[in-house]
Design an enzyme around this catalytic site. Structure first.
Site, PDB file in Angstrom:
ATOM      1  N   MET A  26     -12.594 -40.767 -15.051  1.00  0.00           N
ATOM      2  CA  MET A  26     -11.312 -41.482 -14.960  1.00  0.00           C
ATOM      3  C   MET A  26     -10.631 -41.507 -16.332  1.00  0.00           C
ATOM      4  O   MET A  26      -9.728 -42.296 -16.573  1.00  0.00           O
ATOM      5  CB  MET A  26     -11.522 -42.910 -14.448  1.00  0.00           C
ATOM      6  CG  MET A  26     -12.051 -42.914 -13.010  1.00  0.00           C
ATOM      7  SD  MET A  26     -11.675 -44.417 -12.111  1.00  0.00           S
ATOM      8  CE  MET A  26     -12.413 -45.647 -13.161  1.00  0.00           C
ATOM      9  N   GLY A  32     -20.241 -40.663 -24.286  1.00  0.00           N
ATOM     10  CA  GLY A  32     -21.055 -40.521 -23.079  1.00  0.00           C
ATOM     11  C   GLY A  32     -20.493 -39.429 -22.174  1.00  0.00           C
ATOM     12  O   GLY A  32     -21.236 -38.602 -21.624  1.00  0.00           O
ATOM     13  N   HIS A  33     -19.166 -39.422 -22.022  1.00  0.00           N
ATOM     14  CA  HIS A  33     -18.542 -38.357 -21.210  1.00  0.00           C
ATOM     15  C   HIS A  33     -18.764 -36.987 -21.856  1.00  0.00           C
ATOM     16  O   HIS A  33     -19.051 -35.996 -21.175  1.00  0.00           O
ATOM     17  CB  HIS A  33     -17.026 -38.582 -21.104  1.00  0.00           C
ATOM     18  CG  HIS A  33     -16.630 -39.802 -20.349  1.00  0.00           C
ATOM     19  ND1 HIS A  33     -16.097 -40.905 -20.955  1.00  0.00           N
ATOM     20  CD2 HIS A  33     -16.666 -40.094 -19.028  1.00  0.00           C
ATOM     21  CE1 HIS A  33     -15.827 -41.834 -20.055  1.00  0.00           C
ATOM     22  NE2 HIS A  33     -16.161 -41.357 -18.872  1.00  0.00           N
ATOM     23  N   ASP A 146     -23.614 -45.742 -14.483  1.00  0.00           N
ATOM     24  CA  ASP A 146     -23.181 -46.200 -13.157  1.00  0.00           C
ATOM     25  C   ASP A 146     -24.277 -45.801 -12.168  1.00  0.00           C
ATOM     26  O   ASP A 146     -24.108 -44.887 -11.356  1.00  0.00           O
ATOM     27  CB  ASP A 146     -21.839 -45.569 -12.797  1.00  0.00           C
ATOM     28  CG  ASP A 146     -20.730 -46.057 -13.717  1.00  0.00           C
ATOM     29  OD1 ASP A 146     -20.503 -47.268 -13.772  1.00  0.00           O
ATOM     30  OD2 ASP A 146     -20.125 -45.224 -14.413  1.00  0.00           O
ATOM     31  N   VAL A 172     -25.407 -42.977 -22.903  1.00  0.00           N
ATOM     32  CA  VAL A 172     -25.282 -42.857 -24.365  1.00  0.00           C
ATOM     33  C   VAL A 172     -24.980 -44.247 -24.925  1.00  0.00           C
ATOM     34  O   VAL A 172     -24.144 -44.975 -24.381  1.00  0.00           O
ATOM     35  CB  VAL A 172     -24.164 -41.855 -24.741  1.00  0.00           C
ATOM     36  CG1 VAL A 172     -23.989 -41.779 -26.254  1.00  0.00           C
ATOM     37  CG2 VAL A 172     -24.498 -40.470 -24.180  1.00  0.00           C
ATOM     38  N   LEU A 180     -22.151 -47.045 -24.052  1.00  0.00           N
ATOM     39  CA  LEU A 180     -20.739 -46.695 -24.224  1.00  0.00           C
ATOM     40  C   LEU A 180     -20.028 -46.810 -22.882  1.00  0.00           C
ATOM     41  O   LEU A 180     -20.572 -46.432 -21.842  1.00  0.00           O
ATOM     42  CB  LEU A 180     -20.607 -45.278 -24.775  1.00  0.00           C
ATOM     43  CG  LEU A 180     -21.244 -45.015 -26.144  1.00  0.00           C
ATOM     44  CD1 LEU A 180     -20.783 -43.670 -26.700  1.00  0.00           C
ATOM     45  CD2 LEU A 180     -20.918 -46.118 -27.150  1.00  0.00           C
TER      46      LEU A 180
HETATM   47  O1  PAF Z   1     -17.431 -42.888 -12.744  1.00  0.00           O
HETATM   48  C1  PAF Z   1     -16.201 -42.682 -12.680  1.00  0.00           C
HETATM   49  O2  PAF Z   1     -15.529 -42.459 -13.697  1.00  0.00           O
HETATM   50  C2  PAF Z   1     -15.509 -42.729 -11.329  1.00  0.00           C
HETATM   51  O3  PAF Z   1     -16.084 -43.672 -10.505  1.00  0.00           O
HETATM   52  C3  PAF Z   1     -15.446 -41.351 -10.643  1.00  0.00           C
HETATM   53  C4  PAF Z   1     -16.834 -40.841 -10.300  1.00  0.00           C
HETATM   54  C5  PAF Z   1     -14.740 -40.360 -11.530  1.00  0.00           C
HETATM   55  C6  PAF Z   1     -14.661 -41.469  -9.324  1.00  0.00           C
HETATM   56  O4  PAF Z   1     -13.378 -41.920  -9.540  1.00  0.00           O
END
Ligand code: PAF
Length: 274
Positions: A26, A32-33, A146, A172, A180
Site C-alpha cells: 500500500m 521492510g518492504h 501481518d 524487519v 518497521l
Molecule cells: O499488507 C498490505 O500492505 C496490504 O494489506 C495488501 C496485502 C497490499 C493488500 O492491500
C-alpha cells in the site's frame, strides 16, 4: 522501472517476462518492504510491485483518508531495489464499478485483528485475489509482520487452487526492536521511545514459554497489563499455533505470540514465532 496504472498496459508489459514474482503493497515504503523486493528477486525473472491503498480493507473509522501516500519517494525506492515493473492503479482502474463480489475468509477473519477490524480480511483477500488475477504471478511475497494476513492469503491461495507460491518475509526491525511499519510515522518522539516495549513484551512471553510456562492466559493478561501500565491501550495479546492461529493444543506445536496495541494515535501490531 516501468510504471503502469491501467490493467491492459500492465498485462501487455508482462508478456514473455519469464517467472513473475509479485509484492503487493500500500506504499509508504520502508526497509521492510525493500527487503521483500530483494527477497523477491531470488524467486524469479521479473519482480512486480503494486502500490494501491485499498479502501475495501479499511473500516469507517480507520485511517484510509490520512494513510500516507508517498508515490514519488516510493518509486525511487522501488527502482533502487531493482523492481522491474510497478503497478500503481488509481481507484477507477481497480474498482471501475462498486465491488460486489468478495472473497469471504472463514471464521479466523473475525478473530485477533478481525475482532477489532471487522471486514478487514475480506477487503484484503478480495483485493489480493484481484491483483493476482491481473499480475498472474508464479510467486507472491507478504511480510510476516501481518501474520494473520499472511495466513489468510496462504489459505485462500491453496483453497482456490491458485497456481501461486506464497512466501513470507521476515519482519524487519529498528535497532531497538520496533517492527518497521508505515504507521510508525504517526508516533510522536516520546511514543517512538516507548514503542519498542511491544516487541520486548512479546519476547518476555516467548522466553517464559521456552522456560516451560504453559498458562498462556496468564502470560497474555500480564503482558497486556505491562503495556497498559505504560500508556498503551491493548486490543489483544494472544499465544496461538503458527499453523492455524488457533489456541495452542496438546504437545509442542510451533507457536506465535501476536499483539495489537494503541500508543497515542497509532495502533501497532507485532508478533514473534517460537
Ligand atoms: O499488507 C498490505 O500492505 C496490504 O494489506 C495488501 C496485502 C497490499 C493488500 O492491500
Amino acid at each position: 522501472m516501468k510504471i503502469h496504472s491501467a490493467i491492459p498496459d500492465l498485462r501487455a508489459a508482462l508478456k514473455n517476462r519469464g517467472k513473475v514474482v509479485f509484492v503487493p503493497t500500500m506504499g509508504n515504503l520502508h526497509a521492510g518492504h525493500i527487503a521483500l523486493m530483494q527477497q523477491a528477486r531470488q524467486h524469479g525473472d521479473t519482480v512486480v510491485a503494486s502500490l494501491f491503498v485499498n479502501r475495501l480493507q479499511f473500516g469507517p473509522n480507520e485511517d484510509f483518508d490520512s494513510y500516507p501516500r508517498t508515490l514519488d519517494a516510493d518509486c525511487q525506492k522501488l527502482a533502487a531495489a531493482g523492481v522491474d515493473l510497478l503497478f500503481a492503479p488509481g481507484e477507477r482502474d481497480l474498482y471501475p464499478e462498486a465491488q460486489q463480489y468478495y472473497v469471504d475468509p472463514p471464521a479466523i477473519q473475525n478473530e485477533l485483528e478481525g475482532q477489532f477490524r471487522p471486514g478487514h480480511f475480506r477487503g484484503v483477500a478480495t483485493v489480493v485475489l484481484k491483483l493476482f488475477n491481473i499480475v498472474a504471478p508464479q510467486t507472491a511475497l507478504f511480510g510476516k509482520k501481518d501474520y494473520q494476513q499472511l495466513m489468510v492469503l496462504r489459505n485462500m491461495t491453496r483453497q482456490l487452487a491458485l497456481p501461486i507460491e506464497i512466501v513470507g518475509g521476515e519482519t524487519v526491525r529498528a535497532d531497538d526492536g520496533l517492527a518497521l511499519s508505515s504507521r510508525n510515522g504517526y508516533l510522536t518522539a516520546d511514543e517512538r521511545a516507548e514503542a519498542p516495549r511491544l516487541y520486548r513484551t512479546l519476547c518476555t512471553i516467548r522466553d517464559a514459554v521456552r522456560a516451560g510456562e504453559r498458562d498462556f492466559a496468564r502470560l497474555e493478561r500480564d503482558a497486556a497489563a505491562e503495556l497498559n501500565a505504560h500508556g498503551w491501550k491493548t486490543d489483544y495479546i494472544a499465544v496461538r499455533q503458527q499453523a492455524d492461529l488457533q489456541a495452542p493444543g496438546a504437545g509442542s506445536p510451533p507457536l506465535v505470540a501476536l499483539a495489537a496495541s494503541r500508543l497515542g494515535t497509532p495502533r501497532l501490531i507485532d508478533n514473534i514465532e517460537f
